[in-house]
Write a protein that holds these residues in place. Structure first.
Motif, PDB file in Angstrom:
ATOM      1  N   LEU A 130       7.915  30.861   3.340  1.00 57.13           N
ATOM      2  CA  LEU A 130       8.602  29.583   3.573  1.00 57.13           C
ATOM      3  C   LEU A 130       9.427  29.646   4.852  1.00 57.13           C
ATOM      4  CD1 LEU A 130       9.838  29.036  -0.101  1.00 57.13           C
ATOM      5  CD2 LEU A 130       7.787  28.075   0.961  1.00 57.13           C
ATOM      6  N   THR A 131       9.262  28.642   5.709  1.00 59.76           N
ATOM      7  CA  THR A 131       9.949  28.596   6.996  1.00 59.76           C
ATOM      8  C   THR A 131      10.505  27.198   7.217  1.00 59.76           C
ATOM      9  OG1 THR A 131       8.334  30.169   7.881  1.00 59.76           O
ATOM     10  CG2 THR A 131       9.703  29.012   9.478  1.00 59.76           C
ATOM     11  N   ASN A 132      11.647  27.129   7.889  1.00 61.20           N
ATOM     12  CA  ASN A 132      12.247  25.835   8.213  1.00 61.20           C
ATOM     13  C   ASN A 132      12.317  25.651   9.722  1.00 61.20           C
ATOM     14  OD1 ASN A 132      13.682  26.822   5.517  1.00 61.20           O
ATOM     15  ND2 ASN A 132      13.575  24.596   5.498  1.00 61.20           N
ATOM     16  N   VAL A 133      11.843  24.514  10.195  1.00 66.04           N
ATOM     17  CA  VAL A 133      11.950  24.159  11.607  1.00 66.04           C
ATOM     18  C   VAL A 133      12.749  22.865  11.695  1.00 66.04           C
ATOM     19  CG1 VAL A 133      10.706  23.447  13.683  1.00 66.04           C
ATOM     20  CG2 VAL A 133       9.818  25.313  12.284  1.00 66.04           C
ATOM     21  N   ASN A 134      14.032  23.004  12.042  1.00 64.26           N
ATOM     22  CA  ASN A 134      14.905  21.833  12.110  1.00 64.26           C
ATOM     23  C   ASN A 134      15.585  21.673  13.464  1.00 64.26           C
ATOM     24  OD1 ASN A 134      16.796  23.907  11.998  1.00 64.26           O
ATOM     25  ND2 ASN A 134      17.135  23.652   9.792  1.00 64.26           N
ATOM     26  N   SER A 135      15.218  22.513  14.425  1.00 66.15           N
ATOM     27  CA  SER A 135      15.843  22.475  15.743  1.00 66.15           C
ATOM     28  C   SER A 135      14.966  23.249  16.728  1.00 66.15           C
ATOM     29  CB  SER A 135      17.227  23.115  15.692  1.00 66.15           C
ATOM     30  OG  SER A 135      17.119  24.499  15.369  1.00 66.15           O
ATOM     31  N   LEU A 136      15.309  23.155  17.995  1.00 64.97           N
ATOM     32  CA  LEU A 136      14.581  23.923  19.003  1.00 64.97           C
ATOM     33  C   LEU A 136      14.777  25.416  18.799  1.00 64.97           C
ATOM     34  CD1 LEU A 136      15.171  21.861  22.275  1.00 64.97           C
ATOM     35  CD2 LEU A 136      13.116  21.954  20.847  1.00 64.97           C
ATOM     36  N   ALA A 137      15.980  25.817  18.368  1.00 64.63           N
ATOM     37  CA  ALA A 137      16.251  27.227  18.104  1.00 64.63           C
ATOM     38  C   ALA A 137      15.354  27.741  16.993  1.00 64.63           C
ATOM     39  CB  ALA A 137      17.722  27.421  17.738  1.00 64.63           C
ATOM     40  N   ALA A 138      15.167  26.934  15.941  1.00 62.86           N
ATOM     41  CA  ALA A 138      14.303  27.335  14.834  1.00 62.86           C
ATOM     42  C   ALA A 138      12.853  27.400  15.290  1.00 62.86           C
ATOM     43  CB  ALA A 138      14.447  26.355  13.683  1.00 62.86           C
ATOM     44  N   LEU A 139      12.482  26.504  16.205  1.00 62.32           N
ATOM     45  CA  LEU A 139      11.129  26.525  16.749  1.00 62.32           C
ATOM     46  C   LEU A 139      10.897  27.791  17.550  1.00 62.32           C
ATOM     47  CD1 LEU A 139       8.471  25.019  17.055  1.00 62.32           C
ATOM     48  CD2 LEU A 139       9.458  23.795  18.998  1.00 62.32           C
ATOM     49  N   ASP A 140      11.893  28.193  18.322  1.00 56.94           N
ATOM     50  CA  ASP A 140      11.786  29.441  19.088  1.00 56.94           C
ATOM     51  C   ASP A 140      11.644  30.637  18.157  1.00 56.94           C
ATOM     52  OD1 ASP A 140      11.988  28.057  21.448  1.00 56.94           O
ATOM     53  OD2 ASP A 140      14.139  28.370  21.678  1.00 56.94           O
ATOM     54  N   ALA A 141      12.392  30.593  17.047  1.00 59.15           N
ATOM     55  CA  ALA A 141      12.326  31.681  16.071  1.00 59.15           C
ATOM     56  C   ALA A 141      10.935  31.743  15.435  1.00 59.15           C
ATOM     57  CB  ALA A 141      13.383  31.491  14.996  1.00 59.15           C
ATOM     58  N   VAL A 181      -2.955  27.769   0.436  1.00 57.40           N
ATOM     59  CA  VAL A 181      -1.913  27.798   1.463  1.00 57.40           C
ATOM     60  C   VAL A 181      -1.079  29.064   1.296  1.00 57.40           C
ATOM     61  CG1 VAL A 181       0.247  26.703   2.227  1.00 57.40           C
ATOM     62  CG2 VAL A 181      -1.783  25.302   1.792  1.00 57.40           C
ATOM     63  N   GLU A 182      -0.830  29.737   2.400  1.00 57.28           N
ATOM     64  CA  GLU A 182      -0.047  30.973   2.366  1.00 57.28           C
ATOM     65  C   GLU A 182       1.345  30.780   2.964  1.00 57.28           C
ATOM     66  OE1 GLU A 182      -2.890  34.384   3.659  1.00 57.28           O
ATOM     67  OE2 GLU A 182      -3.700  32.497   4.450  1.00 57.28           O
ATOM     68  N   ARG A 183       1.475  29.807   3.860  1.00 53.81           N
ATOM     69  CA  ARG A 183       2.737  29.583   4.548  1.00 53.81           C
ATOM     70  C   ARG A 183       3.072  28.100   4.551  1.00 53.81           C
ATOM     71  NH1 ARG A 183       4.024  31.312  10.841  1.00 53.81           N
ATOM     72  NH2 ARG A 183       6.222  31.820  10.541  1.00 53.81           N
ATOM     73  N   VAL A 184       4.325  27.775   4.235  1.00 54.40           N
ATOM     74  CA  VAL A 184       4.796  26.392   4.255  1.00 54.40           C
ATOM     75  C   VAL A 184       5.915  26.274   5.270  1.00 54.40           C
ATOM     76  CG1 VAL A 184       5.848  24.521   2.930  1.00 54.40           C
ATOM     77  CG2 VAL A 184       4.189  26.044   1.826  1.00 54.40           C
ATOM     78  N   VAL A 185       5.773  25.338   6.198  1.00 52.14           N
ATOM     79  CA  VAL A 185       6.797  25.081   7.201  1.00 52.14           C
ATOM     80  C   VAL A 185       7.422  23.728   6.909  1.00 52.14           C
ATOM     81  CG1 VAL A 185       7.307  24.810   9.659  1.00 52.14           C
ATOM     82  CG2 VAL A 185       5.516  26.408   8.922  1.00 52.14           C
ATOM     83  N   GLU A 186       8.706  23.718   6.575  1.00 52.10           N
ATOM     84  CA  GLU A 186       9.422  22.463   6.371  1.00 52.10           C
ATOM     85  C   GLU A 186       9.911  21.978   7.729  1.00 52.10           C
ATOM     86  OE1 GLU A 186      13.101  20.430   3.819  1.00 52.10           O
ATOM     87  OE2 GLU A 186      12.577  22.540   3.508  1.00 52.10           O
ATOM     88  N   VAL A 187       9.426  20.817   8.145  1.00 47.18           N
ATOM     89  CA  VAL A 187       9.728  20.268   9.460  1.00 47.18           C
ATOM     90  C   VAL A 187      10.722  19.128   9.299  1.00 47.18           C
ATOM     91  CG1 VAL A 187       8.759  19.289  11.574  1.00 47.18           C
ATOM     92  CG2 VAL A 187       7.388  20.868  10.191  1.00 47.18           C
ATOM     93  N   GLY A 188      11.989  19.404   9.612  1.00 52.00           N
ATOM     94  CA  GLY A 188      13.031  18.400   9.461  1.00 52.00           C
ATOM     95  C   GLY A 188      14.351  19.043   9.089  1.00 52.00           C
TER      96      GLY A 188
END
Length: 297
Positions: A282-293, A257-264
């Motif tokens: 490492l990436t965090n997706v905790n909102s629509l804004a983060a999803l857009d990013a 694994v090269e990329r980890v997305v924390e969803v929450g």
């Protein structure tokens, strides 16, 4: 193509206002209505209640499950897919949903009963330790009855679980930079949850699981698996078994694994992984804004 893992946080990552920007989406409204019918209360209202109702176990777990599955749906709608999934404690249910093992309703009904049983647990306590000698800690746990390593989060951060007397004994004998008792109703992820786990087993047993569409790393067995029966058997051990997150983190790297997305909500898991495995994006997706990013990255 970058090999990517999605990871899902559990209890402790919740926050007032989480999921608010998604609740207004038409596609989320149907799930929120379905959740209210199953739960008997509104996830959106609890998440936005200023009295921090969302931090009570009975509400925390269904709210996290709902918010995180909405984020999964949003990621998928934009064409994102993982190569591997894992979740921390409650987050494992979202991982199974993301892997196609069961649908939203099935998972929420399981999480609802799990939350009820764990909220009703009154025996034992939990404590987090940071900055300690692992050999010393493991030795003291072995020497102390009714205490186990509940969450092995990373080399320098763990949670122990057991009777109040046992936990106090370990805390008094192990030097740590920081040690704090957790505000939970019982000794989660320990043998003291055996009674609740037996009740939950009766609920889990008749539920149909499908083979996972992508490999899942389970809390009690951090080895990739897709077989439905295997994933179900691992889940049956989760309430009394340790969360082996440090090993999950290492397994991600071992699996390429090269990329980890924390969803929450929050960034607890990426923080833990960063201290265990360097070199992963490492990436965090905790909102629509983060999803857009994420879309623009």
């Amino acid at each position: 193509m970058t090999k990517t893992a999605w990871v899902f946080p559990g209890q402790g990552s919740q926050a007032i206002g989480m999921g608010a920007d998604m609740f207004v989406l038409p596609e989320a409204q149907a799930k929120l209505a379905q959740a209210e019918e199953i739960l008997g209360w509104s996830v959106a209202e609890v998440c936005q209640s200023e009295d921090d109702k969302v931090s009570k176990t009975l509400y925390t777990q269904p709210c996290l499950y709902t918010v995180e599955t909405l984020l999964v749906d949003a990621l998928r709608s934009q064409g994102h897919t993982p190569n591997l999934v894992a979740g921390h404690s409650l987050g494992e249910y979202v991982a199974l949903y993301a892997a196609g093992v069961f649908d939203f309703e099935t998972g929420l009904r399981l999480v609802k009963r799990r939350a009820e049983l764990m909220d009703g647990a009154s025996e034992g306590v939990m404590a987090a330790l940071m900055g300690f000698d692992r050999t010393e800690l493991e030795q003291k746990i072995q020497e102390t009855s009714d205490v186990v390593l509940a969450n092995d989060n990373n080399p320098g951060q763990v949670v122990i679980s057991g009777t109040a007397e046992g936990v106090d004994a370990v805390l008094s004998q192990v030097k740590a930079k920081r040690a704090v008792k957790l505000n939970v109703s019982g000794a989660f992820h320990s043998p003291l949850m055996a009674s609740a786990a037996a009740e939950f087993q009766a609920v889990l047993e008749p539920v149909a699981f499908s083979d996972a569409q992508v490999p899942v790393l389970s809390n009690v067995e951090p080895i990739p698996a897709t077989d439905a029966a295997t994933l179900k058997e691992r889940l049956t051990r989760q309430m009394t078994g340790s969360v082996r997150w440090r090993e999950i983190s290492l397994q991600l790297a071992d699996d390429g694994v090269e990329r980890v997305v924390e969803v929450g909500p929050g960034n607890v898991l990426t923080g833990l992984i960063k201290r265990t495995c360097s070199g992963l994006a490492l990436t965090n997706v905790n909102s629509l804004a983060a999803l857009d990013a994420l879309e623009q990255s």
